[in-house]
Design a protein around this motif. Sequence first.
Motif, PDB file in Angstrom:
ATOM      1  N   GLU A   1       2.837   2.156   3.238  1.00 45.21           N
ATOM      2  CA  GLU A   1       4.209   1.158   3.142  1.00 45.21           C
ATOM      3  C   GLU A   1       5.187   1.993   2.208  1.00 45.21           C
ATOM      4  OE1 GLU A   1       4.609  -1.462   5.112  1.00 45.21           O
ATOM      5  OE2 GLU A   1       6.604  -1.784   4.070  1.00 45.21           O
ATOM      6  N   VAL A   2       4.670   2.400   1.213  1.00 45.98           N
ATOM      7  CA  VAL A   2       5.622   2.950   0.275  1.00 45.98           C
ATOM      8  C   VAL A   2       5.525   4.618   0.420  1.00 45.98           C
ATOM      9  CG1 VAL A   2       5.406   1.090  -1.558  1.00 45.98           C
ATOM     10  CG2 VAL A   2       3.711   3.028  -1.724  1.00 45.98           C
ATOM     11  N   ASN A   3       4.932   5.095   1.347  1.00 45.96           N
ATOM     12  CA  ASN A   3       4.910   6.450   1.568  1.00 45.96           C
ATOM     13  C   ASN A   3       4.531   7.383   0.387  1.00 45.96           C
ATOM     14  OD1 ASN A   3       5.230   8.965   3.177  1.00 45.96           O
ATOM     15  ND2 ASN A   3       7.584   9.140   2.469  1.00 45.96           N
ATOM     16  N   LYS A   4       3.340   6.943  -0.203  1.00 48.32           N
ATOM     17  CA  LYS A   4       2.781   7.466  -1.398  1.00 48.32           C
ATOM     18  C   LYS A   4       1.458   7.959  -1.028  1.00 48.32           C
ATOM     19  CE  LYS A   4       3.454   6.583  -5.513  1.00 48.32           C
ATOM     20  NZ  LYS A   4       3.690   5.466  -6.777  1.00 48.32           N
ATOM     21  N   ARG A   5       0.653   8.859  -1.774  1.00 49.37           N
ATOM     22  CA  ARG A   5      -0.748   9.260  -1.345  1.00 49.37           C
ATOM     23  C   ARG A   5      -1.535   7.870  -1.947  1.00 49.37           C
ATOM     24  NH1 ARG A   5      -3.839  13.974  -1.554  1.00 49.37           N
ATOM     25  NH2 ARG A   5      -5.813  13.751  -2.441  1.00 49.37           N
TER      26      ARG A   5
END
Lengths: 301, 301
Positions: free
Chosen positions: A54-58
Motif C-alpha cells: 500500500e505504501v510502496n515500501k519494503r
Amino acid sequence: MSNNKIGNVAIVGGTHGNELAGIYLVNHWLKNSTTVTRESFETQLLIANHNAIEVNKRYVDCDLNRQFSAASLNDSSLGNYEQSRAKVINQQLGPKGDSKTGLVIDLHNTTSNMGPTLLVPQRGEFYDLMAIYVRQHMPEVIVFLDEDHKTNDEHHLLCTIGQHGVIVEVGPVPQGVLKHEVTEQMAEMTKVILDFVEAYNSDSLPELNAETDAFRFIKSLTLPVDENNHRIGMVHKNVEGSDFKAVQPGEPIFKTFDGKEICYDGNETVYPTFINEAAYYDNNLAMSLCTKAVIKNPSLK
Amino acid sequence: MSNNKIGNVAIVGGTHGNELAGIYLVNHWLKNSTTVTRESFETQLLIANHNAIEVNKRYVDCDLNRQFSAASLNDSSLGNYEQSRAKVINQQLGPKGDSKTGLVIDLHNTTSNMGPTLLVPQRGEFYDLMAIYVRQHMPEVIVFLDEDHKTNDEHHLLCTIGQHGVIVEVGPVPQGVLKHEVTEQMAEMTKVILDFVEAYNSDSLPELNAETDAFRFIKSLTLPVDENNHRIGMVHKNVEGSDFKAVQPGEPIFKTFDGKEICYDGNETVYPTFINEAAYYDNNLAMSLCTKAVIKNPSLK
C-alpha cells in the motif's frame, strides 16, 4: 530415487512491498491461474505484505522476510505488523517444521544485477534435482546456495515454513518499478519450477545432466565507514553491476569519497552478489561474497 | 555577445531525499570545496530536503521540486514541510524573479537510463553557450530542453529561482543507491558547468562549435489502466532502458499483463525519456516524449 510427492505449492508475492514483479504476477495469476496450474498438485497464491505494498515500501515495521525463524514465530511478544503477518502466514502455509505445504516459492526482486537467480536455503535430493532441471531448461538462471550457516529452524526466510522452499530472485530493477524483462524472467522461472514439480511427482523427469554449477554464500561485506558509522565510500565501479563475476585478492572493491581505492583483502577468488542492493543500505551492507560450487545429480549416485 | 557576469553559483543536493549522488557530493564539497571553487564567482552549497533524506524518501509531504512556481511561493496557506522548505530556499537563493543567485545547479538522479543529462528549463544565449560548451567537453551529455511550455514564473522547479538555473540529471540508479560511475558523471558535469561559467565571466570561452544536438520535451505518456485506474500493463522491453532512442509510429511501447502489445499511435518519430522512472509511478507516468532539436551558437549570429 526417493519420491515424496509434493501435494501443494504456494506461490508468494509481495513479501517486500516495493518488489513489484511478484505482486503483479500473483495478482494476475489470481485472475488467470492457467499457467500456474498442474495436474499433480494444488497451487495456492498469496500476497504477503499488504500494508507495505500500500505504501510502496519494503516493509512497514520490520523486514517480513526476517521473521520466520522458529524462535520468532513462537515468541508471542513480537507483535508489530510484519511479526503478526509472519504468524498468520505460518498458520496458513506452515506451520514451520510440520508444514502442510510441499513447496513455497517466494518471488523477489533485487536492485542488483543478478539476473534470474534461484536461491536455495536448504539442500537435499529434491533441491539438487530442481537446480539441475531449472538450469537445463533456463540456462541463464544462477543457483545461489545458502544452506551451510543455519538449520531450517534458525532460517528466518518466509520460504522456510514449507516442507521445501525456494526464492525466485530477479534483478536488476529499482524498487517500486515494474520491468517487462525482469517480470518475464520471474514468470518463466516459476513456470519451469512448477514443470519440475509436475515431472518429479509423476516420475517423469527428463534425463538430467550429471551436475550443474552454483554459487555458495560465504559472508557479507560492509561499506567503509568512519568512527561515527558514516559511510566514507561506495562500491567501486569495477565491481558494480558485476554480480557473480570473479574478484581476485588485491582488486579494488570500494572507492572512498576522497578518491582512494580499497581493495579486496581476502586470499582467494570470490564472486560477489547482491552488490549495492538498495534494501541492504540500512545495515551498510555492500555485497555478499560467494565461492563456486557444483551440484551433483543425486540420481546418478 | 552580451555578458552579464555570474557573481555566484548555488549547487543544490538532496532536493529529493533518495537521490544519493547529489547528497553525497554536496556533503563532500562542504568539507572539501576546492573542486567547486573558481576565481570569478562565489560558490554556495545547499542540502535542500533534510527530512526526506533522513527517511530516505523522495519527499515527506509533497514533491519539493514542484513547489517553486511564483504562485506557490507567494501562497502563505501552503505550509507543509516541503512547501515551507521551498519558501525558505527561495528566501536564501532567490527570490524568484529578482534573484541574488546568478546560477542554480540542482543535482538529481533518475532510475531511467538517461546517462548524464543537462536539463534546461529556460532558454537564452547563456544556456545555448553552456549547452555547446558542456557537450564539447563531455560529449556523452544529453541536453534536454523544456522551455516551451511555461514561463519561468510558472515553472515549479527549484532551479528556476535563480537568475539562471539548470538540472544535472544522471541515471540509471535505483532510489536510495549510490553508484560510483553515476556519481563521477555528476561531479564531472558540475565541474564542466563551473568551468564554463568561469570562462564566460572572464570572456575566455574557447572556440565553440556552431551548433549542438538536443532533445525537446513534447508530452508525457501514461501507463495503460483499466476503468478503475489500475494498471493493466507495463513499459515494453523494447523501449525499457532505451532513453533518447527513436521510436517509430506503430512500434510496441507497452505490454499488457494478459500479453497484448500496445503500439505508439503518433504520426512522427519520437525519442522517449524518463522511461519507467520510479518516482513518476504515483501519476502512472510511463515516459516523456521528445523531438530532436538543434542549439545554434549565438555568438555566430
